[in-house]
Design a protein around this motif. Structure first.
Motif, PDB file in Angstrom:
ATOM      1  N   VAL A 297     -42.168  -6.409  34.334  1.00  0.00           N
ATOM      2  CA  VAL A 297     -41.022  -5.775  33.686  1.00  0.00           C
ATOM      3  C   VAL A 297     -39.794  -5.912  34.580  1.00  0.00           C
ATOM      4  N   PHE A 298     -38.686  -6.358  33.991  1.00  0.00           N
ATOM      5  CA  PHE A 298     -37.413  -6.492  34.694  1.00  0.00           C
ATOM      6  C   PHE A 298     -36.409  -5.527  34.071  1.00  0.00           C
ATOM      7  N   ASN A 299     -35.996  -4.510  34.824  1.00  0.00           N
ATOM      8  CA  ASN A 299     -35.089  -3.501  34.289  1.00  0.00           C
ATOM      9  C   ASN A 299     -33.623  -3.915  34.368  1.00  0.00           C
ATOM     10  N   ASP A 300     -33.256  -4.605  35.416  1.00  0.00           N
ATOM     11  CA  ASP A 300     -31.834  -4.884  35.658  1.00  0.00           C
ATOM     12  C   ASP A 300     -31.458  -6.358  35.582  1.00  0.00           C
ATOM     13  N   GLU A 301     -32.415  -7.244  35.825  1.00  0.00           N
ATOM     14  CA  GLU A 301     -32.100  -8.664  35.839  1.00  0.00           C
ATOM     15  C   GLU A 301     -31.933  -9.205  34.421  1.00  0.00           C
ATOM     16  N   THR A 302     -31.199 -10.318  34.314  1.00  0.00           N
ATOM     17  CA  THR A 302     -31.050 -10.981  33.020  1.00  0.00           C
ATOM     18  C   THR A 302     -32.103 -12.077  32.895  1.00  0.00           C
ATOM     19  N   PRO A 303     -32.589 -12.352  31.684  1.00  0.00           N
ATOM     20  CA  PRO A 303     -33.605 -13.386  31.503  1.00  0.00           C
ATOM     21  C   PRO A 303     -33.186 -14.747  32.035  1.00  0.00           C
ATOM     22  N   SER A 304     -31.946 -15.135  31.773  1.00  0.00           N
ATOM     23  CA  SER A 304     -31.502 -16.467  32.202  1.00  0.00           C
ATOM     24  C   SER A 304     -31.520 -16.596  33.714  1.00  0.00           C
ATOM     25  N   ASP A 305     -31.111 -15.544  34.438  1.00  0.00           N
ATOM     26  CA  ASP A 305     -31.123 -15.586  35.896  1.00  0.00           C
ATOM     27  C   ASP A 305     -32.543 -15.679  36.431  1.00  0.00           C
ATOM     28  N   VAL A 306     -33.442 -14.861  35.855  1.00  0.00           N
ATOM     29  CA  VAL A 306     -34.827 -14.855  36.330  1.00  0.00           C
ATOM     30  C   VAL A 306     -35.484 -16.210  36.086  1.00  0.00           C
ATOM     31  N   LEU A 307     -35.284 -16.769  34.905  1.00  0.00           N
ATOM     32  CA  LEU A 307     -35.918 -18.048  34.578  1.00  0.00           C
ATOM     33  C   LEU A 307     -35.376 -19.196  35.422  1.00  0.00           C
ATOM     34  N   SER A 308     -34.121 -19.097  35.803  1.00  0.00           N
ATOM     35  CA  SER A 308     -33.536 -20.174  36.604  1.00  0.00           C
ATOM     36  C   SER A 308     -33.881 -20.046  38.084  1.00  0.00           C
ATOM     37  N   GLU A 309     -34.125 -18.817  38.540  1.00  0.00           N
ATOM     38  CA  GLU A 309     -34.323 -18.600  39.974  1.00  0.00           C
ATOM     39  C   GLU A 309     -35.788 -18.441  40.364  1.00  0.00           C
ATOM     40  N   SER A 310     -36.625 -17.979  39.443  1.00  0.00           N
ATOM     41  CA  SER A 310     -38.017 -17.709  39.783  1.00  0.00           C
ATOM     42  C   SER A 310     -38.866 -18.978  39.708  1.00  0.00           C
ATOM     43  N   GLU A 311     -39.755 -19.143  40.683  1.00  0.00           N
ATOM     44  CA  GLU A 311     -40.679 -20.273  40.646  1.00  0.00           C
ATOM     45  C   GLU A 311     -41.763 -20.047  39.608  1.00  0.00           C
ATOM     46  N   THR A 312     -42.063 -18.784  39.328  1.00  0.00           N
ATOM     47  CA  THR A 312     -43.073 -18.438  38.328  1.00  0.00           C
ATOM     48  C   THR A 312     -42.420 -18.351  36.959  1.00  0.00           C
ATOM     49  N   LYS A 313     -42.946 -19.065  35.995  1.00  0.00           N
ATOM     50  CA  LYS A 313     -42.415 -19.054  34.637  1.00  0.00           C
ATOM     51  C   LYS A 313     -43.421 -18.367  33.705  1.00  0.00           C
ATOM     52  N   PRO A 314     -42.941 -17.613  32.730  1.00  0.00           N
ATOM     53  CA  PRO A 314     -43.855 -16.880  31.859  1.00  0.00           C
ATOM     54  C   PRO A 314     -44.352 -17.717  30.685  1.00  0.00           C
ATOM     55  N   ASP A 315     -45.533 -17.338  30.186  1.00  0.00           N
ATOM     56  CA  ASP A 315     -46.025 -17.923  28.939  1.00  0.00           C
ATOM     57  C   ASP A 315     -45.356 -17.267  27.739  1.00  0.00           C
ATOM     58  N   LEU A 316     -45.133 -15.963  27.858  1.00  0.00           N
ATOM     59  CA  LEU A 316     -44.533 -15.167  26.786  1.00  0.00           C
ATOM     60  C   LEU A 316     -43.341 -14.419  27.362  1.00  0.00           C
ATOM     61  N   ILE A 317     -42.382 -14.096  26.494  1.00  0.00           N
ATOM     62  CA  ILE A 317     -41.200 -13.395  26.991  1.00  0.00           C
ATOM     63  C   ILE A 317     -40.646 -12.462  25.921  1.00  0.00           C
ATOM     64  N   TYR A 318     -40.232 -11.275  26.362  1.00  0.00           N
ATOM     65  CA  TYR A 318     -39.457 -10.368  25.517  1.00  0.00           C
ATOM     66  C   TYR A 318     -38.108 -10.227  26.201  1.00  0.00           C
ATOM     67  N   ALA A 319     -37.084 -10.809  25.600  1.00  0.00           N
ATOM     68  CA  ALA A 319     -35.767 -10.881  26.238  1.00  0.00           C
ATOM     69  C   ALA A 319     -34.753  -9.935  25.619  1.00  0.00           C
ATOM     70  N   GLY A 320     -35.186  -9.068  24.688  1.00  0.00           N
ATOM     71  CA  GLY A 320     -34.259  -8.132  24.071  1.00  0.00           C
ATOM     72  C   GLY A 320     -33.109  -8.848  23.397  1.00  0.00           C
ATOM     73  N   TYR A 321     -31.900  -8.374  23.644  1.00  0.00           N
ATOM     74  CA  TYR A 321     -30.746  -8.952  22.970  1.00  0.00           C
ATOM     75  C   TYR A 321     -30.230 -10.225  23.639  1.00  0.00           C
ATOM     76  N   ASP A 322     -30.954 -10.683  24.655  1.00  0.00           N
ATOM     77  CA  ASP A 322     -30.660 -11.999  25.220  1.00  0.00           C
ATOM     78  C   ASP A 322     -31.539 -13.077  24.595  1.00  0.00           C
ATOM     79  N   THR A 323     -32.337 -12.708  23.588  1.00  0.00           N
ATOM     80  CA  THR A 323     -33.258 -13.658  22.973  1.00  0.00           C
ATOM     81  C   THR A 323     -32.532 -14.869  22.414  1.00  0.00           C
TER      82      THR A 323
END
Length: 532
Positions: free
Chosen positions: A108-134
């Motif tokens: 769970v990410f409370n403060d980060e944005t999905p785009s930042d996490v996906l671009s910076e994290s080496e681990t990528k998710p299989d599934l994602i709930y991005a809220g209003y950033d979907t």
């Protein structure tokens, strides 16, 4: 985010983008009865404690489709938003893994944005709930379309979402997520347009408060005898609280649901920019009057979010917008409208699904078909029974009520359909302060203060506030321009002198008409009438 009160009753609210409801999904043919915390029976599959394979009722289209793979697999899920951690280690999770083979690894990410996490994290998710950033992730290709899986493998998905496919379908013709917004039963815990302290209602004799004039009279009467108290507190600074305490109030006070910057004629599907509606002007004029007579708290435009809630918690604020979480013991929600004859829509039946937010499958998932079939299973009665069952006094419904695909109620009636929480459950949870107010009004629940669902139009469309509007689209640019202007001018209109108001408001509406409001009305009307 589910409030503590709703978690207690294991029920999701219809106003906060919760779960799908009132569907007929296939389930296990053999069931046992277990007892829920409310004392009612919940049907639990007889074999959930055993290793099983997922069965699907064959149809002509599915005759050659193999059963879902139930070998062990771990699927990672990233959830963005104001959520508590969801450790997939409870009894319900164990049963889900036994039936499907799937273990969820949830972050769970409370403060980060999905785009930042996906671009910076080496681990990528299989599934994602991005809220209003979907929508942003859809446009960037991070979330893949699921159309190709729906027909062969989506029996439960189709049962749950079938009549809402047009709303689930994005503008490019694809479906991307298992949506979490949807039809819900009449709300038993309505938010209210405004809320007044229980002790204020007691001292003023539990007045009948239906209109803003009634609200004003109650505040004024109490303040005459309690000089240390302040009147109606709004919060016009932080954008989210401005929308929550001011902008959304316009829709509610005029008898409309929350369609963002618009109000919609349910019969014609015509969208109108709400600030151009004469009644919206009347409401802002009333707030201007409240400000100039000292009945609107003078801090309404100076507080930041933390200070706003701190002031409410300290006491002395007579009335607030809506009913923030955890303030049930202090404030009573009220169905306040601008004028008599109008009715608030908090207790209406909403039958809409937004295209998102919902859980989507990412392009990083190595087994998208397996992921889809797991989420499809989650839409089944079998899954819902496992999640809603009582396990030795524990129930995990609230943990999974959002953002997972869920039926938004917790009990089943004699026909096997899920129904809303029992009134006895609601009543048992009231505090002494709440009970005193209920007794004062001679009612059983606060919903009794509000119009019944039968008195209100049924909403069979996606609310505009749930639309995914692509960045840099014509709608997005016009909305941002108007919203930026209105946030400033609403403040100026409320805080100007009463003599200046009419001229000031005329300038505001003229500016909106000349800067895209009419074009936006046409664009939104077209989207509504297209069945979105």
């Amino acid at each position: 985010m589910i409030s503590k009160r709703l978690k207690k009753f294991f029920s999701a609210s219809a106003a906060m983008f919760l779960a799908a409801a009132m569907c007929s999904c296939s389930g296990s043919s053999e069931e046992t009865s277990d007892t829920s915390l409310s004392g009612e029976t919940v049907n639990v599959p007889a074999d959930i404690s055993e290793n099983t394979t997922v069965s699907q009722t064959e149809t002509p289209d599915q005759a050659d489709i193999p059963p879902m793979d139930t070998s062990p697999i771990t699927l990672s899920l990233f959830i963005f938003g104001d959520y508590d951690d969801i450790p997939f280690d409870d009894t319900a999770a164990e049963q889900i893994t036994k039936v499907t083979g799937v273990t969820l690894e949830i972050t769970v990410f409370n403060d980060e944005t999905p785009s930042d996490v996906l671009s910076e994290s080496e681990t990528k998710p299989d599934l994602i709930y991005a809220g209003y950033d979907t929508q942003e992730l859809i446009e960037s290709g991070e979330i893949i379309p699921i159309n190709d899986y729906v027909t062969p493998y989506g029996k439960n998905f189709s049962n749950l979402y079938g009549k809402y496919f047009s709303s689930l379908t994005s503008q490019d013709g694809n479906i991307y997520t298992f949506g979490t917004g949807g039809s819900a039963p009449a709300v038993l815990l309505p938010e209210g347009t405004f809320s007044i302290r229980h002790d204020v209602l007691e001292e003023t004799g539990y007045p009948d408060i239906k209109t803003v004039s009634d609200l004003e009279a109650c505040i004024s009467e109490y303040m005459e005898n309690h000089s240390g108290n302040t009147g109606l507190l709004l919060c016009g600074g932080p954008i989210q609280l401005y929308e929550k305490t001011i902008s959304e109030r316009v829709n509610y006070v005029l008898g409309y649901p929350n369609d963002g910057e618009f109000i919609v004629n349910e019969e014609t599907g015509e969208a109108s920019y709400k600030w151009l509606d004469p009644n919206a002007g009347k409401f802002i004029k009333w707030l201007n009057h409240m400000y100039n007579t000292g009945l609107l708290d003078s801090d309404s435009y100076s507080l930041k979010e933390g200070a706003y809630y701190d002031k409410i918690s300290r006491g002395g604020v007579i009335a607030i917008a809506g009913l923030p979480e955890d303030y049930d013991d202090v404030y009573c929600p009220l169905p306040v409208t601008l004028e008599s004859g109008m009715k608030t829509m908090f207790t209406a039946e909403y039958n809409d699904f937004s295209v998102s937010p919902g859980i989507g499958i990412t392009k990083y998932c190595s087994e998208p078909e397996r992921a889809f079939r797991f989420l499809d299973w989650w839409c089944s009665d079998e899954a819902q029974d496992i999640i809603m069952a009582d396990y030795n006094g524990e129930n995990f419904y609230a943990r999974y009520a959002e953002p997972f695909p869920m039926i938004s109620v917790t009990e089943k009636n004699q026909n096997g359909n899920y129904i809303s929480p029992l009134l006895e459950d609601i009543i048992a949870g009231y505090s002494d302060e709440e009970r005193a107010t209920l007794d004062g009004y001679g009612i059983k629940t606060f919903a009794d203060l509000f119009p019944s669902a039968d008195e209100l139009p049924e909403i069979n469309r996606t609310l505009i506030s749930d639309y995914d509007i692509p960045a840099m689209s014509e709608e997005s640019i016009l909305l941002e321009t108007l919203e930026t202007y209105m946030k400033t001018e609403i403040r100026n209109s409320i805080t100007c002198s009463e003599e200046e108001f009419d001229g000031k408001w005329a300038e505001v509406t003229e500016w909106c008409e000349n800067n895209g409001a009419k074009e936006l009305e046409e664009l939104m009307t077209a989207r509504i009438r297209s069945g979105e």
